[in-house]
Design an enzyme around this catalytic site. Structure first.
Site, PDB file in Angstrom:
ATOM      1  N   GLU A 280      -4.653   7.440  -0.545  1.00 49.49           N
ATOM      2  CA  GLU A 280      -5.019   5.818  -0.902  1.00 49.49           C
ATOM      3  C   GLU A 280      -3.694   5.283  -1.332  1.00 49.49           C
ATOM      4  O   GLU A 280      -3.462   5.257  -2.066  1.00 49.49           O
ATOM      5  CB  GLU A 280      -6.507   5.839  -1.844  1.00 49.49           C
ATOM      6  CG  GLU A 280      -7.295   5.364  -1.833  1.00 49.49           C
ATOM      7  CD  GLU A 280      -7.084   3.506  -2.127  1.00 49.49           C
ATOM      8  OE1 GLU A 280      -6.239   2.922  -1.809  1.00 49.49           O
ATOM      9  OE2 GLU A 280      -7.502   3.572  -3.697  1.00 49.49           O
TER      10      GLU A 280
ATOM     11  N   LYS B 110      -3.230  13.471 -13.406  1.00 47.64           N
ATOM     12  CA  LYS B 110      -1.840  13.128 -14.190  1.00 47.64           C
ATOM     13  C   LYS B 110      -2.096  10.805 -13.499  1.00 47.64           C
ATOM     14  O   LYS B 110      -2.583  10.897 -12.816  1.00 47.64           O
ATOM     15  CB  LYS B 110      -0.529  13.053 -13.367  1.00 47.64           C
ATOM     16  CG  LYS B 110       0.111  13.194 -14.507  1.00 47.64           C
ATOM     17  CD  LYS B 110       1.424  12.651 -13.528  1.00 47.64           C
ATOM     18  CE  LYS B 110       1.852  11.660 -12.802  1.00 47.64           C
ATOM     19  NZ  LYS B 110       1.739  10.076 -13.595  1.00 47.64           N
TER      20      LYS B 110
ATOM     21  N   CYS C  63      -5.928  -2.639  -4.927  1.00 49.30           N
ATOM     22  CA  CYS C  63      -5.441  -2.297  -3.238  1.00 49.30           C
ATOM     23  C   CYS C  63      -6.288  -2.974  -2.321  1.00 49.30           C
ATOM     24  O   CYS C  63      -4.671  -2.917  -1.475  1.00 49.30           O
ATOM     25  CB  CYS C  63      -5.695  -0.768  -2.733  1.00 49.30           C
ATOM     26  SG  CYS C  63      -7.270  -0.206  -3.555  1.00 49.30           S
TER      27      CYS C  63
ATOM     28  N   GLU D 125       3.116  -5.880   0.336  1.00 47.75           N
ATOM     29  CA  GLU D 125       2.202  -5.916  -0.183  1.00 47.75           C
ATOM     30  C   GLU D 125       2.629  -6.324  -1.378  1.00 47.75           C
ATOM     31  O   GLU D 125       3.723  -5.974  -2.190  1.00 47.75           O
ATOM     32  CB  GLU D 125       1.287  -4.279  -0.754  1.00 47.75           C
ATOM     33  CG  GLU D 125       0.716  -3.973  -1.905  1.00 47.75           C
ATOM     34  CD  GLU D 125       0.320  -3.006  -2.110  1.00 47.75           C
ATOM     35  OE1 GLU D 125       1.247  -1.780  -2.403  1.00 47.75           O
ATOM     36  OE2 GLU D 125      -1.446  -2.653  -2.438  1.00 47.75           O
TER      37      GLU D 125
HETATM   38  O1  TXE Z   1       3.366   3.397  -8.185  1.00 48.89           O
HETATM   39  P1  TXE Z   1       3.390   5.015  -7.842  1.00 48.89           P
HETATM   40  P2  TXE Z   1       3.427   2.776  -9.561  1.00 48.89           P
HETATM   41  C1  TXE Z   1       2.171  -0.788  -5.593  1.00 48.89           C
HETATM   42  C2  TXE Z   1       1.885  -1.507  -6.179  1.00 48.89           C
HETATM   43  C3  TXE Z   1       2.854  -1.182  -7.206  1.00 48.89           C
HETATM   44  C4  TXE Z   1       3.968  -0.073  -6.577  1.00 48.89           C
HETATM   45  C5  TXE Z   1       3.667   0.484  -7.882  1.00 48.89           C
HETATM   46  O2  TXE Z   1       2.573  -2.524  -4.938  1.00 48.89           O
HETATM   47  O3  TXE Z   1       4.044  -2.280  -7.658  1.00 48.89           O
HETATM   48  O4  TXE Z   1       2.664   0.126  -6.464  1.00 48.89           O
HETATM   49  O5  TXE Z   1       2.586   1.146  -8.538  1.00 48.89           O
HETATM   50  C6  TXE Z   1       2.558   8.932  -9.563  1.00 48.89           C
HETATM   51  N1  TXE Z   1       5.341  12.986  -7.306  1.00 48.89           N
HETATM   52  N2  TXE Z   1       0.778   0.075  -5.925  1.00 48.89           N
HETATM   53  O6  TXE Z   1       4.003   2.916 -10.406  1.00 48.89           O
HETATM   54  O7  TXE Z   1       5.065   4.555  -7.803  1.00 48.89           O
HETATM   55  C7  TXE Z   1       2.771   8.495 -10.875  1.00 48.89           C
HETATM   56  O8  TXE Z   1       3.304   8.847 -11.753  1.00 48.89           O
HETATM   57  C8  TXE Z   1       4.662  13.207  -7.635  1.00 48.89           C
HETATM   58  C9  TXE Z   1      -0.621   0.056  -5.462  1.00 48.89           C
HETATM   59  O9  TXE Z   1       1.569   2.739  -9.780  1.00 48.89           O
HETATM   60  O10 TXE Z   1       2.560   5.262  -6.258  1.00 48.89           O
HETATM   61  C10 TXE Z   1       1.727   7.407 -10.798  1.00 48.89           C
HETATM   62  O11 TXE Z   1       0.721   8.052 -11.616  1.00 48.89           O
HETATM   63  N3  TXE Z   1       4.110  11.367  -8.089  1.00 48.89           N
HETATM   64  C11 TXE Z   1      -2.201   1.348  -4.872  1.00 48.89           C
HETATM   65  C12 TXE Z   1       1.710   7.003  -9.329  1.00 48.89           C
HETATM   66  O12 TXE Z   1       1.789   8.363  -8.607  1.00 48.89           O
HETATM   67  C13 TXE Z   1       4.551  10.692  -8.481  1.00 48.89           C
HETATM   68  C14 TXE Z   1      -1.841   1.519  -6.561  1.00 48.89           C
HETATM   69  C15 TXE Z   1       0.814   6.182  -8.569  1.00 48.89           C
HETATM   70  O13 TXE Z   1       2.270   5.963  -8.607  1.00 48.89           O
HETATM   71  C16 TXE Z   1       5.750  10.337  -7.784  1.00 48.89           C
HETATM   72  C17 TXE Z   1      -1.301   1.246  -7.563  1.00 48.89           C
HETATM   73  C18 TXE Z   1       6.438  11.960  -7.141  1.00 48.89           C
HETATM   74  N4  TXE Z   1       7.123  11.430  -6.706  1.00 48.89           N
HETATM   75  C19 TXE Z   1       0.163   0.657  -7.163  1.00 48.89           C
HETATM   76  N5  TXE Z   1       6.117   8.961  -7.845  1.00 48.89           N
HETATM   77  C20 TXE Z   1      -2.454   0.967  -4.041  1.00 48.89           C
HETATM   78  N6  TXE Z   1      -2.741   0.402  -3.208  1.00 48.89           N
HETATM   79  O14 TXE Z   1      -3.965   0.500  -4.468  1.00 48.89           O
HETATM   80  C21 TXE Z   1       5.219   8.335  -9.199  1.00 48.89           C
HETATM   81  N7  TXE Z   1       4.510   9.389  -9.096  1.00 48.89           N
END
Ligand code: TXE
Length: 504
Positions: A264, A189, A298, A396
């Site tokens: 991660e 996903k 990240c 972050e």
């Molecule tokens: O991350 P999310 P997003 C951080 C960064 C960014 C923030 C939001 O600060 O601004 O996260 O990014 C799915 N159950 N990082 O929106 O919300 C969602 O659809 C299951 C740090 O991308 O954590 C997506 O596929 N899944 C990071 C994935 O989880 C769920 C890299 C990540 O979503 C869910 C990217 C749920 N309840 C963003 N809610 C790093 N440090 O590597 C959301 N998702």
């Protein structure tokens, strides 16, 4: 998130590609036909429509993965799985340019970065192909006579892989390659912001001839599709890359079914610069750590921890480099920094910088939304005078914002670098080899780069300590995340005469 997406009725949608879900061996629209627009962050325009999977679609994907696990994929030897991984590597080599272009459209990253990422993908499948036929158990001498005991390494089962938007295919590959090597099947996903590249990737898997159901893709919001996958009783393992906050929620939800979890998560990585470092090399390394990929990685080296006597010189060098960075269209090879990937991201970065200034940080470079190019650009920003208790030193940002702090001696450097809830990575700049190793051992991080930054490789274990996650991706360790150990005892003699009411 789903509610903020544009839906199928949007005028003009006919001209754009409309993607389908990959469920087992079929391409299918979402069960109720709903789609949403994928938006290009550079143009702020819709460029494709992705299906919004229903809960029935998620069930279908998980069932297809289960069928493949108990069917052709589960019956293969490691050597046969390795051949499939190598076929996939070959297809990915051929498709690298296409996948990179899709990735850049989806998340606004520079084409030179997405091209390098796409070109690196085959190497991961080659590396894990090499491990697929080496998943050996052990023979354990029994601690009592008349028994033969050994272990088998078995695939954990159906894996749900949930990814963020910043590097969709690289993050997917870090999960998929070891999972397939281990003999698992996968339901992926991608982030709702970047659904298309993973669906295009599924075409590559199809072309490579992997059996139906080994790789499935469901797209849609995290709150609906992601959540359902995580809670699904027939998913054996969840592997997640994203924010720490969501990762914690995912871990809790998975635990309802005692589903295995690898996480991660975020980071607030320090770049520790000693005065004896080659300061220009350190400055370039710091620039690469915080401004490459617009800081949306990240491992972003978002805290500069610098020795007092080198502070002014390195800040001057950094400001010089930051002010020369060319913001621009991500597909233009001359561009060095693209836009932020979406509107919430721009709002978050702006707000964090504004609050840092209110709390006393000084803007040495950048600090504002860049209006000239339209879109979602934020200037490369350097904040000095940051104290370790300030929000900008602790949270972050996931954007091009560097927080600068000073230290007087090695102990203070280590204390400042470790003064964070995160522990993904760290950079260390010094010409003193003894100090380099001494400090590297003391830094609380999953990876430490010495006089380098942002190096990853198929054979280099990667992952975090503290709030940066659980588990390791890449390297031999990664396959272990997708295996269970089964212990098998065999009684060699017929008549045992042992007490049925006591153990062992
Ligand atoms: O991350 P999310 P997003 C951080 C960064 C960014 C923030 C939001 O600060 O601004 O996260 O990014 C799915 N159950 N990082 O929106 O919300 C969602 O659809 C299951 C740090 O991308 O954590 C997506 O596929 N899944 C990071 C994935 O989880 C769920 C890299 C990540 O979503 C869910 C990217 C749920 N309840 C963003 N809610 C790093 N440090 O590597 C959301 N998702």
């Amino acid at each position: 998130m789903a509610s903020s997406m544009t839906h199928f009725e949007e005028p003009g949608h006919e001209a754009l590609p409309v993607y389908e879900l990959r469920l087992g061996g079929s391409w299918r629209p979402a069960g109720d036909g709903r789609t949403y627009a994928a938006v290009n962050p550079f143009t702020d325009q819709a460029w494709a429509y992705a299906p919004e999977a229903t809960s029935a679609d998620v069930d279908t994907a998980v069932a297809a993965a289960r069928t493949a696990l108990h069917g052709p994929w589960g019956e293969m030897t490691g050597a046969e799985r390795a051949r499939h991984l190598r076929s996939l590597a070959t297809v990915l080599e051929e498709e690298a340019e296409h996948l990179a272009a899709i990735e850049t459209r989806g998340n606004g990253k520079l084409l030179r970065e997405t091209m390098a990422q796409a070109a690196s993908l085959p190497g991961y499948y080659q590396y894990f192909a090499g491990l697929a036929d080496k998943l050996e158990g052990t023979t354990i001498p029994a601690d009592k006579p008349g028994y033969f005991m050994y272990t088998r390494r078995e695939p954990v089962g159906v894996v749900a892989a949930i990814m963020a938007w910043n590097s969709p295919l690289l993050l997917l590959t870090w999960k998929l390659a070891p999972a397939l090597a281990a003999g698992c099947t996968v339901v992926a996903k991608p982030s709702a912001y970047t659904p298309v590249s993973t669906l295009e990737f599924a075409r590559c898997v199809e072309r490579a001839g992997l059996p139906d159901g080994v790789f499935n893709v469901v797209t849609g919001s995290g709150a609906d599709v992601g959540q359902q996958l995580v809670k699904h009783p027939d998913v054996d393992k969840v592997t997640f890359t994203g924010s720490t906050q969501t990762g914690i929620a995912v871990g809790k939800a998975a635990m309802e079914n005692v589903t295995r979890v690898s996480l991660e998560l975020g980071g607030k990585s320090a770049q520790v610069v000693f005065a004896d470092a080659e300061l220009e090399a350190a400055a370039i390394g710091v620039v690469s750590g915080i401004f490459a990929a617009t800081g949306q990685t990240c491992v972003a080296g978002s805290r500069l921890v610098v020795e007092q006597s080198a502070h002014d010189e390195i800040v001057a060098r950094l400001v010089h480099h930051a002010e020369k960075i060319r913001l621009g269209d991500p597909v233009d090879p001359a561009s060095e920094m693209g836009p932020l990937a979406n509107k919430p991201q721009l709002a978050k970065v702006s707000a964090l910088v504004q609050r840092a200034v209110e709390q006393g940080a000084h803007v040495a470079a950048g600090g504002r939304v860049s209006r000239e190019l339209g879109g979602l650009f934020f200037e490369p920003t350097i904040l000095t005078g940051v104290r370790p208790d300030m929000e900008i030193a602790r949270e972050e940002v996931f954007g091009p914002v560097l927080a600068v702090m000073r230290f007087d001696d090695e102990d203070e450097a280590v204390a400042l670098a470790n003064d964070t809830r995160f522990g993904l990575a760290a950079g260390l700049w010094t010409e003193n080899v003894r100090r380099a190793h001494r400090v590297a051992h003391r830094l609380e991080a999953g990876t430490v780069w010495i006089n380098a930054y942002r190096m990853v490789a198929p054979n280099a274990p990667f992952g975090g300590v503290k709030l940066s996650g659980i588990g390791r991706e890449n390297g031999r360790d990664a396959v272990q995340e997708y295996l269970e150990t089964k212990t098998i005892w065999l009684a060699l003699n017929e008549a045992e005469g042992r007490d049925p009411f006591s153990i062992g």
